[in-house]
Write a protein that holds these residues in place. Structure first.
Motif, mmCIF file in Angstrom:
data_model
loop_
_atom_site.group_PDB
_atom_site.id
_atom_site.type_symbol
_atom_site.label_atom_id
_atom_site.label_comp_id
_atom_site.label_asym_id
_atom_site.label_seq_id
_atom_site.Cartn_x
_atom_site.Cartn_y
_atom_site.Cartn_z
ATOM 1 N N LEU A 1 0.827 -1.208 0.000
ATOM 2 C CA LEU A 1 0.000 0.000 0.000
ATOM 3 C C LEU A 1 0.863 1.261 0.000
ATOM 4 C CD1 LEU A 1 -2.933 -0.923 2.408
ATOM 5 C CD2 LEU A 1 -3.096 -0.443 -0.031
ATOM 6 N N ASN A 2 1.933 1.264 0.809
ATOM 7 C CA ASN A 2 2.818 2.436 0.825
ATOM 8 C C ASN A 2 3.363 2.714 -0.564
ATOM 9 O OD1 ASN A 2 2.444 2.827 3.536
ATOM 10 N ND2 ASN A 2 4.427 2.019 4.157
ATOM 11 N N TRP A 3 3.815 1.666 -1.251
ATOM 12 C CA TRP A 3 4.360 1.838 -2.600
ATOM 13 C C TRP A 3 3.294 2.375 -3.546
ATOM 14 C CZ3 TRP A 3 3.384 0.562 -7.564
ATOM 15 C CH2 TRP A 3 4.418 0.721 -8.492
ATOM 16 N N SER A 4 2.112 1.775 -3.524
ATOM 17 C CA SER A 4 1.058 2.156 -4.458
ATOM 18 C C SER A 4 0.586 3.582 -4.223
ATOM 19 C CB SER A 4 -0.128 1.189 -4.326
ATOM 20 O OG SER A 4 -1.095 1.449 -5.320
ATOM 21 N N ILE A 5 0.423 3.958 -2.962
ATOM 22 C CA ILE A 5 -0.028 5.316 -2.648
ATOM 23 C C ILE A 5 1.007 6.336 -3.113
ATOM 24 C CG2 ILE A 5 -0.509 6.899 -0.741
ATOM 25 C CD1 ILE A 5 -1.718 4.453 0.740
ATOM 26 N N THR A 6 2.281 6.023 -2.877
ATOM 27 C CA THR A 6 3.359 6.939 -3.272
ATOM 28 C C THR A 6 3.419 7.121 -4.782
ATOM 29 O OG1 THR A 6 4.676 6.320 -1.340
ATOM 30 C CG2 THR A 6 5.850 7.325 -3.180
ATOM 31 N N HIS A 7 3.164 6.053 -5.525
ATOM 32 C CA HIS A 7 3.334 6.098 -6.982
ATOM 33 C C HIS A 7 2.035 6.363 -7.748
ATOM 34 C CE1 HIS A 7 7.061 4.113 -5.767
ATOM 35 N NE2 HIS A 7 7.561 4.506 -6.913
ATOM 36 N N ASN A 8 0.963 6.705 -7.046
ATOM 37 C CA ASN A 8 -0.318 6.967 -7.724
ATOM 38 C C ASN A 8 -0.941 8.264 -7.218
ATOM 39 O OD1 ASN A 8 -1.132 4.559 -9.556
ATOM 40 N ND2 ASN A 8 -0.422 3.560 -7.670
ATOM 41 N N GLN A 9 -0.111 9.293 -7.002
ATOM 42 C CA GLN A 9 -0.647 10.538 -6.497
ATOM 43 C C GLN A 9 -1.454 11.304 -7.551
ATOM 44 O OE1 GLN A 9 -0.411 11.827 -3.126
ATOM 45 N NE2 GLN A 9 -0.164 9.616 -3.105
ATOM 46 N N SER A 10 -1.164 11.072 -8.829
ATOM 47 C CA SER A 10 -1.886 11.760 -9.900
ATOM 48 C C SER A 10 -2.959 10.835 -10.464
ATOM 49 C CB SER A 10 -0.939 12.182 -11.023
ATOM 50 O OG SER A 10 0.020 13.096 -10.519
ATOM 51 N N ARG A 11 -4.207 11.275 -10.416
ATOM 52 C CA ARG A 11 -5.314 10.458 -10.932
ATOM 53 C C ARG A 11 -5.237 10.359 -12.450
ATOM 54 N NH1 ARG A 11 -10.445 9.187 -9.183
ATOM 55 N NH2 ARG A 11 -10.282 10.509 -7.337
ATOM 56 N N ARG A 12 -5.430 9.148 -12.948
ATOM 57 C CA ARG A 12 -5.475 8.969 -14.405
ATOM 58 C C ARG A 12 -6.872 9.342 -14.917
ATOM 59 N NH1 ARG A 12 -2.973 3.008 -14.850
ATOM 60 N NH2 ARG A 12 -4.796 2.662 -13.534
ATOM 61 N N ASP A 13 -6.984 9.602 -16.194
ATOM 62 C CA ASP A 13 -8.270 10.019 -16.761
ATOM 63 C C ASP A 13 -9.322 8.928 -16.626
ATOM 64 O OD1 ASP A 13 -6.622 11.800 -19.446
ATOM 65 O OD2 ASP A 13 -7.203 12.447 -17.430
ATOM 66 N N ALA A 14 -8.910 7.684 -16.770
ATOM 67 C CA ALA A 14 -9.867 6.579 -16.682
ATOM 68 C C ALA A 14 -9.349 5.565 -15.692
ATOM 69 C CB ALA A 14 -10.068 5.926 -18.048
ATOM 70 N N ALA A 15 -10.237 5.010 -14.896
ATOM 71 C CA ALA A 15 -9.835 4.033 -13.887
ATOM 72 C C ALA A 15 -9.558 2.698 -14.541
ATOM 73 C CB ALA A 15 -10.924 3.892 -12.842
#
Length: 301
Positions: free
Chosen positions: A287-301
Motif C-alpha cells: 500500500l505504501n508503494w502504491s499510494i506513493t506512486h499513484n498521487q496523480s489520478r489517471r483520466d480513466a480508472a
C-alpha cells in the motif's frame, strides 16, 4: 584474575554512549528491558511526574550508566530513536525447511544491487542468532518508525519506538559482536525513500469523476478481496500483494479509505491461511508503494 562480566558490559554501555547513542539496561542474558513497567511504576524518582518508558529513560550520561550497571551484569540496549539511528536488522531464516532459504543479508544485498548501489559501508554488528545489524544515522526532518518486512523478507528496521542490543551483550544464543565500521554512515537516500511514511491521501477526490470512480473502487475492492480469500497455497502472499498494489491507487485518489482497504484485505488474507503478521507486513509495503506512486489520478480508472 577473575573475569567480571559487569565490567565488560559497563564498558560496552559507555562505549555506545560515547558515540551519542542512548542506552538502557536489559535483563542479564536476555533482550528484554530491565526497567519496570507501567503497571508496577511507583511514581517516584524519574517517574515522579508520570511513568517513563525505556525509550524516555535511555541515557548517554556516564554517571547514570555507571550507577545502573553497578547493580548487575545487564545487557545493553540502544534506543534507536533518541540516538538518531536507523538500524537495519538482517535476520536469519528460522524453522524447518529454512536451510536453503535466503537470509536477510542476501535479500538486502540483492536489493542494493537492483538499486545500483553497493551494500553500504557502515558500523555493523553480528547478532547472537547469526544475523547482522547495520547502523545508520537518521536523516534530519523525518521521523521514521520501526518496519517489519517493508524492505524485504527478513529485513526489518529499528527507529523511533525500537531498540537494538549493543555489541558486547550476551544471550544463551551467543554474543553480539562489532564486525566493521567505526562510525554509522548516513542513511542512503534510496533506502530512505523506501522507509519514509507514505504521504496522506487527499481528503476528497475530483468532483467530476468522484461518483464513477467510487463505484469502480467498490467493485475492485470486492473483486480483489475475493481473489485473496480464495487463493491457494503457494499463491496467497502474491495475490495479497497484487491486490494491495491495485487498491492502493484508490486510496491515493481518495476513493477508498486506507483503513477500509487494510481491514478487508487483512481479513481476506487471514481467511486464506496467512498469519496476522504476514498480512500486515505485505499490506503495509504494497500500500505504501502504491499510494506513493499513484498521487496523480489517471483520466480513466
Amino acid at each position: 584474575m577473575t573475569h567480571d562480566p559487569r565490567t565488560a558490559l559497563l564498558r560496552a554501555a559507555l562505549d555506545a554512549a560515547s558515540r551519542g547513542w542512548h542506552v538502557f539496561p536489559l535483563r542479564p542474558g536476555t533482550k528484554r528491558p530491565a526497567l519496570h513497567g507501567e503497571q508496577t511504576c511507583t511514581s517516584i524518582g524519574e517517574c515522579a511526574s508520570g511513568h517513563r518508558k525505556w525509550e524516555q529513560r535511555a541515557t548517554t550520561d556516564p554517571d547514570r550508566i555507571r550507577e545502573a550497571w553497578s547493580r548487575a551484569p545487564f545487557n545493553v540496549g540502544i534506543a534507536t530513536g533518541p540516538s538518531g539511528l536507523i538500524v537495519v536488522d538482517l535476520d536469519v531464516p528460522k524453522g524447518k525447511g529454512s536451510a536453503d532459504a535466503p537470509g536477510g543479508a542476501a535479500t538486502f544485498g540483492a536489493l542494493c544491487e537492483r538499486a545500483g548501489h553497493a551494500v553500504p559501508d557502515t558500523y555493523r554488528t553480528r547478532t547472537a542468532s547469526g544475523g547482522e545489524h547495520l547502523y545508520f544515522t537518521a536523516p534530519d526532518g523525518i521521523r521514521l518508525s520501526n518496519t517489519a518486512g517493508t524492505i524485504g523478507e527478513l529485513v526489518d528496521t529499528r527507529a523511533w519506538g525500537g531498540y537494538v542490543v549493543a555489541a558486547g551483550s550476551h544471550t544463551p544464543s551467543g554474543t553480539y559482536e562489532a564486525l566493521c565500521g567505526s562510525v554509522a554512515a548516513p542513511l542512503p537516500v534510496w533506502l530512505q525513500s523506501i522507509l519514509k511514511p507514505a504521504p496522506r491521501a487527499p481528503q476528497a477526490p475530483s468532483v467530476a469523476v468522484a461518483g464513477q470512480t467510487r463505484r469502480y473502487a467498490g467493485v475492485a475492492l470486492d473483486s480483489e478481496t475475493r481473489n485473496v480469500a480464495t487463493a491457494q497455497l503457494g499463491e496467497r502472499e502474491r495475490k495479497l500483494f497484487v491486490a494491495a498494489r491495485a487498491l492502493g491507487r484508490f486510496v491515493a485518489w481518495g476513493d477508498l479509505p486506507r483503513h477500509v482497504v487494510e481491514q478487508a484485505l487483512q481479513e481476506a488474507g487471514e481467511a486464506a491461511g496467512l498469519t496476522v503478521a504476514e498480512c500486515r507486513s505485505t499490506l503495509r509495503s504494497a500500500l505504501n508503494w502504491s499510494i506513493t506512486h499513484n498521487q496523480s489520478r489517471r483520466d480513466a480508472a
